[in-house]
Design an enzyme around this catalytic site. Structure first.
Site, mmCIF file in Angstrom:
data_model
loop_
_atom_site.group_PDB
_atom_site.id
_atom_site.type_symbol
_atom_site.label_atom_id
_atom_site.label_comp_id
_atom_site.label_asym_id
_atom_site.label_seq_id
_atom_site.Cartn_x
_atom_site.Cartn_y
_atom_site.Cartn_z
ATOM 1 N N THR A 131 0.866 -1.189 0.000
ATOM 2 C CA THR A 131 0.000 0.000 0.000
ATOM 3 C C THR A 131 0.899 1.233 0.000
ATOM 4 O O THR A 131 2.124 1.118 0.134
ATOM 5 C CB THR A 131 -0.890 0.051 1.259
ATOM 6 O OG1 THR A 131 -0.058 0.323 2.390
ATOM 7 C CG2 THR A 131 -1.636 -1.258 1.477
ATOM 8 N N ASP A 132 0.300 2.395 -0.114
ATOM 9 C CA ASP A 132 1.093 3.624 -0.071
ATOM 10 C C ASP A 132 1.812 3.759 1.273
ATOM 11 O O ASP A 132 2.956 4.184 1.345
ATOM 12 C CB ASP A 132 0.188 4.845 -0.287
ATOM 13 C CG ASP A 132 -0.311 4.920 -1.735
ATOM 14 O OD1 ASP A 132 0.308 4.223 -2.586
ATOM 15 O OD2 ASP A 132 -1.293 5.628 -1.988
ATOM 16 N N CYS A 133 1.110 3.371 2.332
ATOM 17 C CA CYS A 133 1.720 3.517 3.663
ATOM 18 C C CYS A 133 2.572 2.320 4.066
ATOM 19 O O CYS A 133 3.459 2.431 4.906
ATOM 20 C CB CYS A 133 0.645 3.800 4.709
ATOM 21 S SG CYS A 133 -0.866 2.838 4.483
ATOM 22 N N TYR A 134 2.274 1.147 3.477
ATOM 23 C CA TYR A 134 3.070 -0.070 3.737
ATOM 24 C C TYR A 134 3.480 -0.680 2.411
ATOM 25 O O TYR A 134 2.856 -1.621 1.922
ATOM 26 C CB TYR A 134 2.249 -1.079 4.550
ATOM 27 C CG TYR A 134 1.858 -0.596 5.937
ATOM 28 C CD1 TYR A 134 2.789 -0.635 6.979
ATOM 29 C CD2 TYR A 134 0.582 -0.122 6.200
ATOM 30 C CE1 TYR A 134 2.443 -0.199 8.248
ATOM 31 C CE2 TYR A 134 0.231 0.316 7.461
ATOM 32 C CZ TYR A 134 1.161 0.277 8.485
ATOM 33 O OH TYR A 134 0.825 0.709 9.725
ATOM 34 N N PRO A 135 4.524 -0.151 1.772
ATOM 35 C CA PRO A 135 4.840 -0.533 0.390
ATOM 36 C C PRO A 135 5.428 -1.938 0.219
ATOM 37 O O PRO A 135 5.312 -2.529 -0.847
ATOM 38 C CB PRO A 135 5.860 0.522 -0.041
ATOM 39 C CG PRO A 135 6.458 1.040 1.225
ATOM 40 C CD PRO A 135 5.399 0.932 2.274
#
Lengths: 390, 140
Positions: A131-135
Site C-alpha cells: 500500500t502507499d503507507c506499507y509498500p
C-alpha cells in the site's frame, strides 16, 4: 464460621505468613481435622494441571521492518500465522501445521511457540499486496522472542473442568487427540488431573473469574474470560462437581516470562499438533464452603466413558458408563465385564509440581491473589451447530 | 545359561535360509524375535533375544557366521529424552509389554528395559516425541 477476605489473605502473603497447601495435601488435612479447623488454618489451596490444550496460541508484534509491510499472510518456520490484524500483529495457533505437512505432524504451531520460548531464532516469512503507507510486499528474516515488542500467550480455552474418558468401540485401532485407542475397547485414555485440576476444585467458580491471577506456563498470568465451550450447566453430582466436560477458562500471560518446562509443543499421531500448557490456580479459602469443594478427592470426581470410534466423531452424545478418577488412576477399569488398561494424557506428576511451585511463590510473598472482577458464568450451555445449508 | 540381545544382518544372497529354525533345533536355543525386516532380494535384519547354554550359544553364533551372517550386540536400544518427557503416560497406553509404566508413588513414567520388545509403538505414541529407538547406524 470462618470468613476471610482477599485483602486479609494478601496481607498475610505480604508478611510471608500465609498458610498454603496443595489441593492434594488439603484432602488429608480435612479428613484428619475437619472443615472448620482446616478452614481456619489454611489460607490458600493451590491446584495444577499440565496437559494438551489445543485452543492455545500467541499474539506477536514483530516490530516494523524498513520499508514497512502490512503482512497479509505470514509464516513462522513454515507454519502459517494469522495476519488479518494490524500491520505487524500476528497470531500463531497451537494446532496450525505447515501447508505442505505430509501428515506426520512432527512440527506445528505449538512447537513454534516452544521454540520462541526456548530463545531460538525463528524464520518469519510474510507477503503483502503493498500500500502507499506499507509498500513492502515480501519479507523473510530471522526473528527472536526477545526482540519483539509484545508476545502474549492468549488461549481462548484451557483447563477444562473435567474431560471424557475415551474408548474405541469400533473394530479398528484409531488415533485421536485422546491418544491411540485400540479396537473393541482395548484401552481407555483420560485427560484430567482430577483432584488437582483447577476448576474441579472450585466447581461453582466462587473464586475464579475475570482477573484471577494464575500460574501460566511458568509465569504469572490471568483469567480473562470464560473459555470457549464453557458449559457450567453440565450434569453435576451431589457434591456439585460436573460429571462431564463443563466449565473452561480463557487465559493470558506474557510469553517472554514463560518457560519451556511448562509449555511444550506436541504431536498426536494422525491428529495434529498442539501445545501442552501448565496452569495452576490458587483457591483462597474464604470460608468453609470453598474449602469443602477444594477438598474433594478423586474417588468423588466422576467422568463419562465416551466412544471415539463412532459416537464422538458422529456427534452422538452418549455415555457408556461413569467412572471415578480414583478408578481411572488405578491403571484399569472394568468395562462390560472385562478389565481394560487406562492411561492419562495429562501429567499428574507435573500437575503436582505446578501446584507445589505456586504454593511456594505464595508462601515466599511473590504471588498475590487477584480477586475476580466478576466470576465465571453459571448459565451457559454447550450447543451444537444447527446447519442451514446454502 | 546366557541371554543376549543380538542384531543379525543378512546380505541379499543368504536371506532365504531358516536360520532361526536351526538355532532352535540344532543348538537348543530359546529364540525370541524382537524385530524383523526381511524381504526377498534385499538385505535382511533380525533382532533376537537368544537364551541357552553358553556352549550352545557360542556354537549357534559360529553356525551363523559360517553362512556370512553379521552378528552385532544390541547395545543402544531405547532412549528417553528426560527434558522433553513430561511424564503424561500416553506411551503406557500403547506399550504392549508393560515396559513403559507409571510409577504410582511419584506418577513418573518408568521404563523397564528388560520387558521392552522394541515394537516402537511408543515412538509415535509419545506426544513430545521424547522416545527414540536407536539401532546401530548401519541399520538405518
Amino acid at each position: 464460621m470462618v470468613t476471610k477476605t482477599y485483602e486479609e489473605i494478601n496481607e498475610k502473603i505480604r508478611q510471608k505468613k500465609a498458610v498454603v497447601v496443595t489441593a492434594e495435601e488439603v484432602i488429608a488435612m480435612v479428613e484428619a481435622h475437619g472443615l472448620a479447623k482446616t478452614a481456619k488454618e489454611v489460607d490458600v489451596v493451590t491446584t495444577g494441571t499440565f496437559g494438551p490444550m489445543c485452543s492455545s496460541g500467541a499474539f506477536l508484534n514483530t516490530g516494523h521492518c524498513k520499508p514497512k509491510i502490512k503482512m497479509q499472510k505470514a509464516w513462522l518456520n513454515d507454519v502459517s500465522a494469522y495476519a488479518g490484524l494490524a500491520a505487524v500483529d500476528i497470531y500463531i495457533g497451537a494446532t496450525e501445521v505447515p501447508d505442505n505437512d505430509p501428515g506426520t505432524f512432527e512440527y506445528g504451531g505449538g512447537h513454534v511457540i516452544e521454540d520462541l520460548v526456548a530463545g531460538k531464532d525463528v524464520t518469519l516469512k510474510a507477503i503483502a499486496y503493498g500500500t502507499d503507507c506499507y509498500p513492502r510486499k515480501e519479507l523473510k528474516t530471522l526473528i527472536n522472542l526477545k526482540d519483539m515488542n509484545q508476545a502474549v500467550l492468549t488461549n481462548p480455552r484451557n483447563a477444562y473442568q473435567n474431560y471424557n474418558c475415551a474408548i474405541n468401540l469400533s473394530d479398528k485401532v484409531i488415533h485421536t487427540y485422546m491418544g491411540t485407542l485400540k479396537a473393541n475397547a482395548g484401552n481407555a485414555n483420560y485427560c484430567s488431573a482430577g483432584q488437582l485440576s483447577p476448576l474441579l476444585k472450585d466447581p461453582f467458580y466462587k473464586t475464579i473469574g475475570i482477573g484471577t491471577r494464575i500460574f501460566l506456563g511458568g509465569a504469572q498470568g490471568y483469567v480473562y474470560w470464560e473459555g470457549t465451550q464453557h458449559s457450567p450447566t453440565a450434569k453435576r453430582g451431589e457434591n456439585g462437581v460436573p460429571r462431564s466436560p463443563a466449565g473452561t477458562i480463557a487465559v493470558v500471560g506474557n510469553l517472554k516470562e514463560m518457560s519451556t518446562h511448562y509449555l511444550k509443543g506436541a504431536s498426536f499421531e494422525k491428529y495434529g499438533t498442539t501445545l501442552i500448557v501448565g496452569i495452576g490456580i490458587p483457591i483462597p479459602i474464604l470460608n468453609e464452603e470453598i474449602l469443602k469443594y477444594a477438598a474433594i478427592s478423586d474417588k468423588d470426581i466422576y467422568t463419562q466413558i465416551v466412544d471415539y470410534g463412532f459416537d464422538y466423531p458422529q456427534g452422538v452424545a452418549k455415555s457408556h458408563g461413569e467412572i471415578s478418577y480414583a478408578q481411572l488412576k488405578s491403571g484399569k477399569i472394568s468395562f462390560n465385564g472385562k478389565d481394560i488398561p487406562t492411561a492419562p494424557l495429562s501429567s499428574y506428576a507435573k500437575a503436582r509440581e505446578i501446584a507445589g511451585v505456586l504454593a511456594d511463590w505464595i508462601k515466599e510473598g511473590k504471588f498475590f491473589l487477584g480477586a475476580p472482577v466478576r466470576t465465571l458464568d453459571l448459565n451457559d450451555k454447550f450447543k451444537p451447530l444447527i446447519e442451514r445449508p446454502v | 545359561m546366557v541371554s543376549h540381545r543380538i542384531v543379525l544382518i543378512f546380505s541379499k544372497d543368504i536371506v532365504d535360509k531358516p536360520y532361526t529354525y536351526h538355532l532352535v533345533k540344532d543348538y537348543n536355543l530359546l529364540v525370541n524375535i524382537l524385530r524383523a525386516k526381511i524381504s526377498p532380494e534385499e538385505e535382511g535384519l533380525l533382532v533376537l533375544e537368544v537364551e541357552g547354554k553358553r556352549t550352545d550359544f557360542e556354537n549357534g553364533m559360529k553356525y551363523l557366521k559360517e553362512y556370512g551372517v553379521k552378528i552385532l550386540p544390541l547395545v543402544k536400544e531405547i532412549k528417553r529424552d528426560k527434558d522433553r518427557c513430561y511424564n503424561c503416560g500416553a506411551c503406557t497406553a500403547v506399550c504392549p509389554s508393560g515396559a513403559l509404566h507409571i510409577n504410582k508413588s511419584n506418577w513418573f513414567v518408568d521404563f523397564d528395559e528388560k520387558k521392552c520388545v522394541l515394537c516402537e509403538a511408543c515412538v509415535k505414541g509419545c506426544p513430545t516425541r521424547s522416545i527414540k529407538i536407536l539401532f546401530p547406524d548401519f541399520v538405518n
